[in-house]
Design an enzyme around this catalytic site. Structure first.
Site, PDB file in Angstrom:
ATOM      1  N   GLY A  99      20.588   2.440 -12.060  1.00 57.15           N
ATOM      2  CA  GLY A  99      20.773   2.834 -10.663  1.00 57.15           C
ATOM      3  C   GLY A  99      21.120   4.311 -10.522  1.00 57.15           C
ATOM      4  N   GLU A 127      17.871   6.071 -10.606  1.00 54.89           N
ATOM      5  CA  GLU A 127      17.197   5.745  -9.336  1.00 54.89           C
ATOM      6  C   GLU A 127      17.805   6.519  -8.169  1.00 54.89           C
ATOM      7  OE1 GLU A 127      17.901   1.543 -10.238  1.00 54.89           O
ATOM      8  OE2 GLU A 127      15.775   1.209  -9.888  1.00 54.89           O
ATOM      9  N   GLU A 144      17.912  -1.189 -17.940  1.00 52.44           N
ATOM     10  CA  GLU A 144      18.261  -2.516 -17.416  1.00 52.44           C
ATOM     11  C   GLU A 144      17.718  -3.636 -18.288  1.00 52.44           C
ATOM     12  OE1 GLU A 144      16.965  -0.016 -15.576  1.00 52.44           O
ATOM     13  OE2 GLU A 144      17.865   0.041 -13.581  1.00 52.44           O
ATOM     14  N   ALA A 183      24.254   0.857 -11.891  1.00 53.05           N
ATOM     15  CA  ALA A 183      25.008  -0.047 -11.037  1.00 53.05           C
ATOM     16  C   ALA A 183      26.171  -0.604 -11.852  1.00 53.05           C
ATOM     17  CB  ALA A 183      24.100  -1.175 -10.563  1.00 53.05           C
TER      18      ALA A 183
HETATM   19  C1  HXC Z   1      30.300  -0.605 -15.348  1.00 54.50           C
HETATM   20  C2  HXC Z   1      30.385   1.039 -16.931  1.00 54.50           C
HETATM   21  C3  HXC Z   1      29.004   1.266 -16.805  1.00 54.50           C
HETATM   22  C4  HXC Z   1      28.286   0.488 -15.846  1.00 54.50           C
HETATM   23  C5  HXC Z   1      29.766   2.609 -18.300  1.00 54.50           C
HETATM   24  N1  HXC Z   1      30.808   1.895 -17.874  1.00 54.50           N
HETATM   25  N2  HXC Z   1      28.651   2.243 -17.675  1.00 54.50           N
HETATM   26  N3  HXC Z   1      31.017   0.122 -16.215  1.00 54.50           N
HETATM   27  N4  HXC Z   1      28.986  -0.435 -15.142  1.00 54.50           N
HETATM   28  N5  HXC Z   1      26.993   0.662 -15.607  1.00 54.50           N
HETATM   29  C6  HXC Z   1      32.194   1.986 -18.324  1.00 54.50           C
HETATM   30  C7  HXC Z   1      32.378   1.388 -19.709  1.00 54.50           C
HETATM   31  O1  HXC Z   1      32.502  -0.001 -19.634  1.00 54.50           O
HETATM   32  C8  HXC Z   1      33.651   2.060 -20.140  1.00 54.50           C
HETATM   33  O2  HXC Z   1      34.741   1.421 -19.530  1.00 54.50           O
HETATM   34  C9  HXC Z   1      33.519   3.445 -19.529  1.00 54.50           C
HETATM   35  O3  HXC Z   1      32.574   3.336 -18.491  1.00 54.50           O
HETATM   36  C10 HXC Z   1      33.009   4.464 -20.531  1.00 54.50           C
HETATM   37  O4  HXC Z   1      31.826   3.966 -21.109  1.00 54.50           O
HETATM   38  P1  HXC Z   1      31.586   3.858 -22.682  1.00 54.50           P
HETATM   39  O5  HXC Z   1      30.526   2.848 -22.891  1.00 54.50           O
HETATM   40  O6  HXC Z   1      32.877   3.660 -23.413  1.00 54.50           O
HETATM   41  O7  HXC Z   1      31.060   5.342 -22.993  1.00 54.50           O
HETATM   42  P2  HXC Z   1      30.017   5.779 -24.116  1.00 54.50           P
HETATM   43  O8  HXC Z   1      30.320   5.103 -25.414  1.00 54.50           O
HETATM   44  O9  HXC Z   1      30.034   7.270 -24.062  1.00 54.50           O
HETATM   45  O10 HXC Z   1      28.594   5.240 -23.627  1.00 54.50           O
HETATM   46  C11 HXC Z   1      28.030   5.736 -22.439  1.00 54.50           C
HETATM   47  C12 HXC Z   1      26.848   4.853 -21.997  1.00 54.50           C
HETATM   48  C13 HXC Z   1      27.287   3.375 -21.906  1.00 54.50           C
HETATM   49  C14 HXC Z   1      25.675   4.984 -22.991  1.00 54.50           C
HETATM   50  C15 HXC Z   1      26.384   5.376 -20.627  1.00 54.50           C
HETATM   51  O11 HXC Z   1      28.476   3.320 -21.113  1.00 54.50           O
HETATM   52  C16 HXC Z   1      26.279   2.461 -21.301  1.00 54.50           C
HETATM   53  O12 HXC Z   1      25.294   2.081 -21.942  1.00 54.50           O
HETATM   54  N6  HXC Z   1      26.511   2.059 -20.049  1.00 54.50           N
HETATM   55  C17 HXC Z   1      25.643   1.109 -19.345  1.00 54.50           C
HETATM   56  C18 HXC Z   1      24.349   1.760 -18.906  1.00 54.50           C
HETATM   57  C19 HXC Z   1      23.442   0.777 -18.207  1.00 54.50           C
HETATM   58  O13 HXC Z   1      23.051  -0.256 -18.778  1.00 54.50           O
HETATM   59  N7  HXC Z   1      23.119   1.068 -16.975  1.00 54.50           N
HETATM   60  C20 HXC Z   1      22.241   0.198 -16.146  1.00 54.50           C
HETATM   61  C21 HXC Z   1      23.124  -0.725 -15.340  1.00 54.50           C
HETATM   62  S1  HXC Z   1      22.208  -1.924 -14.479  1.00 54.50           S
HETATM   63  P3  HXC Z   1      36.060   1.013 -20.347  1.00 54.50           P
HETATM   64  O14 HXC Z   1      36.901   0.303 -19.343  1.00 54.50           O
HETATM   65  O15 HXC Z   1      35.601   0.169 -21.489  1.00 54.50           O
HETATM   66  O16 HXC Z   1      36.618   2.325 -20.814  1.00 54.50           O
HETATM   67  C22 HXC Z   1      21.594  -1.110 -13.168  1.00 54.50           C
HETATM   68  C23 HXC Z   1      20.718  -1.943 -12.268  1.00 54.50           C
HETATM   69  C24 HXC Z   1      20.178  -1.136 -11.141  1.00 54.50           C
HETATM   70  O17 HXC Z   1      21.822   0.047 -12.960  1.00 54.50           O
HETATM   71  C25 HXC Z   1      19.675  -2.050 -10.070  1.00 54.50           C
HETATM   72  C26 HXC Z   1      19.784  -1.474  -8.700  1.00 54.50           C
HETATM   73  C27 HXC Z   1      20.959  -0.623  -8.435  1.00 54.50           C
END
Ligand code: HXC
Length: 258
Positions: free
Chosen positions: A109, A112, A132, A65
């Protein structure tokens, strides 16, 4: 219809839906979820479409998400609006098979979303996770329920509690995905699987989908009875007669969805 965050192509009898927010690794923001819901509705109501393939990019199916959209929300906001309650309903309404074709990250998400599809084909670069917990929250779109049913309690707890990622090999070994293929061939393999499904009787494929999904609800004895009754009811179709006759006559069946 023209979408901003997804690309939809209809090829033969297959709707290929591609998540397309490359700058955010296909993070699921409200616009994308709304457009995906629309695309699913279009595919559901388009008689030409017999199977759906949902995919992302080579780097990410979806990284979860959209965190930037959620970071300032309070409990009152998310509980009051019942955040993420509408989108799953669009999935539930689709009776046609949906294949997730996952390459790269399928996190939170994103994982999921893949699990909401009927089965997952992934590339050898896929990484699944429910991280998460690293954000101080937990899964909210079915992860704690579906991942547990797919891979068992121990692995699900491990994934949700540590936030670690599962690679493609582990995902296949654990039963999360049905097949692992080279990244370059991911979409073509998923489309080939979808084409195979599209050849079958749609009545039978809808019954299969309902019955397998039913195995995740209620008791085994209820599920077995439900399955047997659906099996019986398919004997009311011409496609059953055609399929079995074709087998006996050593020819290809000509299904007519009747
Ligand atoms: C918003 C995101 C994002 C996310 C990545 N980006 N994941 N933006 N929401 N979930 C954005 C980054 O901010 C970045 O933007 C760009 O995408 C590239 O990501 P990087 O981090 O620079 O890439 P990398 O170093 O290759 O790392 C990849 C990654 C990391 C390991 C996937 O991005 C990451 O950990 N993302 C978050 C994963 C996460 O926690 N997901 C769960 C979310 S909560 P910029 O502008 O800086 O270039 C969730 C709750 C679900 O899903 C509940 C119901 C739906």
């Amino acid at each position: 219809m023209a979408f901003k965050t997804i690309i939809v192509e209809i090829e033969e009898h297959i709707a290929l839906i591609k998540l397309n927010r490359p700058d955010a690794l296909n993070a699921l923001n409200s616009e994308l979820l709304s457009e995906l819901g629309e695309a699913l509705k279009d595919a559901r109501t388009n008689d030409k479409v017999r199977c759906i393939v949902l995919t992302g990019s080579e780097k990410a199916f979806a990284a979860g998400a959209d965190i930037t959209e959620m970071q300032d929300l309070s409990f009152v906001d998310v509980f009051g609006d019942d955040l993420f309650s509408d989108f799953p309903k669009e999935f539930e309404r689709v009776r046609k098979p949906i294949i997730a074709a996952v390459s790269g990250y399928a996190l939170g998400g994103g994982c999921e979303l893949a699990m909401m599809c009927d089965f997952i084909i992934c590339s050898d670069t896929a990484k699944f996770g429910q991280p998460e917990i690293n954000l101080g929250v937990m899964a909210g779109l079915g992860g704690s329920q579906r991942l547990t049913r797919f891979v068992g309690k121990s692995k699900s707890m491990d994934m949700h509690l540590t936030g670690r990622f599962m690679d493609a090999e582990e995902a296949e070994r654990s039963g999360l995905v049905s097949r692992v293929v080279p990244a370059k061939k991911l979409v073509s393999e998923a489309m080939a699987a979808a084409a195979k499904i599209a050849e079958k009787s749609q009545l039978a494929s809808m019954a299969v989908k309902e019955s397998v999904n039913r195995s995740y609800e209620g008791s085994l004895s209820d599920g077995l009875l439900f399955e047997r009754r659906l099996f019986h009811s398919l004997f009311a179709t011409e496609d059953q007669s055609e399929g079995m006759s074709a087998f006996a006559e050593k020819r290809e069946p000509q299904f007519r969805d009747k």
